[in-house]
Design an enzyme around this catalytic site. Structure first.
Site, PDB file in Angstrom:
ATOM      1  N   CYS A 108       1.651  15.661 -18.018  1.00 50.27           N
ATOM      2  CA  CYS A 108       0.753  15.903 -17.015  1.00 50.27           C
ATOM      3  C   CYS A 108      -0.045  17.302 -17.187  1.00 50.27           C
ATOM      4  CB  CYS A 108       1.562  16.317 -15.788  1.00 50.27           C
ATOM      5  SG  CYS A 108       2.816  17.655 -16.115  1.00 50.27           S
ATOM      6  N   HIS A 280       4.601  20.536 -12.290  1.00 49.47           N
ATOM      7  CA  HIS A 280       3.874  19.354 -12.467  1.00 49.47           C
ATOM      8  C   HIS A 280       2.541  19.956 -12.382  1.00 49.47           C
ATOM      9  CE1 HIS A 280       2.807  15.325 -12.804  1.00 49.47           C
ATOM     10  NE2 HIS A 280       2.199  15.278 -11.423  1.00 49.47           N
ATOM     11  N   ASN A 300      -3.111  12.687  -8.865  1.00 46.71           N
ATOM     12  CA  ASN A 300      -2.050  12.740  -9.644  1.00 46.71           C
ATOM     13  C   ASN A 300      -2.232  11.870 -10.909  1.00 46.71           C
ATOM     14  OD1 ASN A 300       0.540  13.473 -10.451  1.00 46.71           O
ATOM     15  ND2 ASN A 300       1.696  12.366  -8.674  1.00 46.71           N
TER      16      ASN A 300
END
Length: 359
Positions: A108, A280, A300
């Site tokens: 990520c 994240h 995302n």
């Protein structure tokens, strides 16, 4: 390897291995609380595992964040609109409407970075340069960015873009650019159309290969993109807003709690008595207000089957889950003529020659 690094690696492993059996009762309990958001109910009644697949590590002494300049903007009243969506302001940039998939890899940190880099190249070139920056190249070749699929350091990613450069490259199985992503998409904490990520063997970090994919006929060196010196934004909401409003989307890091994984829609605010499962990195593209609740609009990297078609909204202005405390970014280095189409350069040159001839 020092004790601190060993601890960080173990933390990542424990985060990826987190697997509390959670039934639909957990989700129904969230939805009964009349919150500002709703959780997604699984399509069957079996117990599911909430596992955050190798999320990025948190801050560490090896991250370059502390060495970067902190940028703070002096914003006048009325300069920040109540709502903003980068997809609307820069509608000619197709990347702003793209939701990527990091697959079963804790990349990520690389995805949020390269997504924002891609957007900013388009924005700062007035839509002329629609270049997808390769998450694969950053993930596999930046040796001081962290641990590849086991998590990484966002500030180092942006510094790598500035010092070394990152080639072009698109999504899995695409022929867009030099190095496309090699890991197949999977379903992240939803019962969707793909294989569930938790059912797939966790991916190893792809090998660094400084050549373009077979069949692209591109040159690795000429496909490199670069950024200017990166900087960290002051933990002030208006500074983050102004940066997005003027320069484009940013990368942000936040703490992840188990209820976030089953987010479906609304403005997320973590519920009481939930466990932290990792950290994240995501891309903030705007903000707004819903029912009096201010929120960040965020892309995302868990494909479009998760959340609000791949996006989610999070409480804004309270540094919720640390979302406003670690925002790092840079502007692209496009060269002196990058904002001017070659046709316009030719016309300017022709006009100058004509002027000199007619004097």
């Amino acid at each position: 390897m020092g004790y601190l690094h060993i601890l960080l690696v173990l933390t990542c492993i424990l985060s990826s291995a987190f697997a509390d059996p959670v039934s639909n009762d957990f989700i129904e309990n969230i939805n009964k609380q009349n919150l500002t958001w709703r959780a997604r109910k699984y399509s069957d009644t079996s117990s599911r595992r909430l596992s955050i697949s190798r999320t990025s590590l948190g801050l560490s002494p090896t991250d370059e964040k502390d060495s970067l300049n902190i940028v703070a903007y002096q914003i006048a009243d009325g300069d920040i609109p109540e709502s903003f969506d980068a997809r609307e302001k820069w509608s000619n940039c197709s990347s702003l409407k793209e939701i990527r998939d990091q697959a079963n890899c804790g990349s990520c940190w690389a995805f949020a970075a390269t997504e924002a880099m891609t957007d900013r190249i388009c924005i700062h070139s007035n839509g002329i340069k629609q270049i997808s920056v390769s998450a694969q190249d950053l993930l596999s070749c930046c040796t001081n960015c962290g641990y590849g699929c086991n998590g990484g350091y966002p500030a180092n990613a942006w510094s790598y873009w500035h010092k070394t450069g990152i080639v072009s490259g698109g999504l899995y199985n695409s022929s867009n650019g030099c190095r496309s992503y090699s890991l197949a998409p999977c379903d992240h904490h939803v019962s969707g159309s793909l294989t569930n990520c938790s059912a797939v063997i966790e991916a190893e970090t792809p090998q660094c290969v400084k050549t373009c994919d077979n069949g692209t006929h591109l040159n690795y060196t000429t496909e490199l993109t670069f950024g200017e010196v990166p900087y960290v934004l002051e933990n002030v909401t208006s500074s983050i807003q102004w940066e997005i409003l003027t320069n484009g989307p940013v990368e942000a890091e936040f703490d992840v709690y188990e209820d976030f994984l089953v987010y479906s829609e609304g403005v997320y605010k973590k519920t009481e008595n939930v466990s932290k499962v990792g950290a994240h990195d995501v891309k903030i593209i705007g903000w707004g207000v819903d029912g009096g609740i201010p929120y960040w609009l965020i892309a995302n990297s868990w494909n479009a089957e998760w959340g609000e078609n791949g996006y989610f909204r999070m409480l804004r202005g309270e540094n919720h889950c640390g979302i406003e405390s670690y925002v790092v970014v840079a502007v692209p280095n496009l060269g002196s003529d990058s904002n001017i189409p070659k046709f316009e350069i030719g016309m300017l040159l022709f006009s100058w020659i004509l002027y000199m001839y007619c004097r």
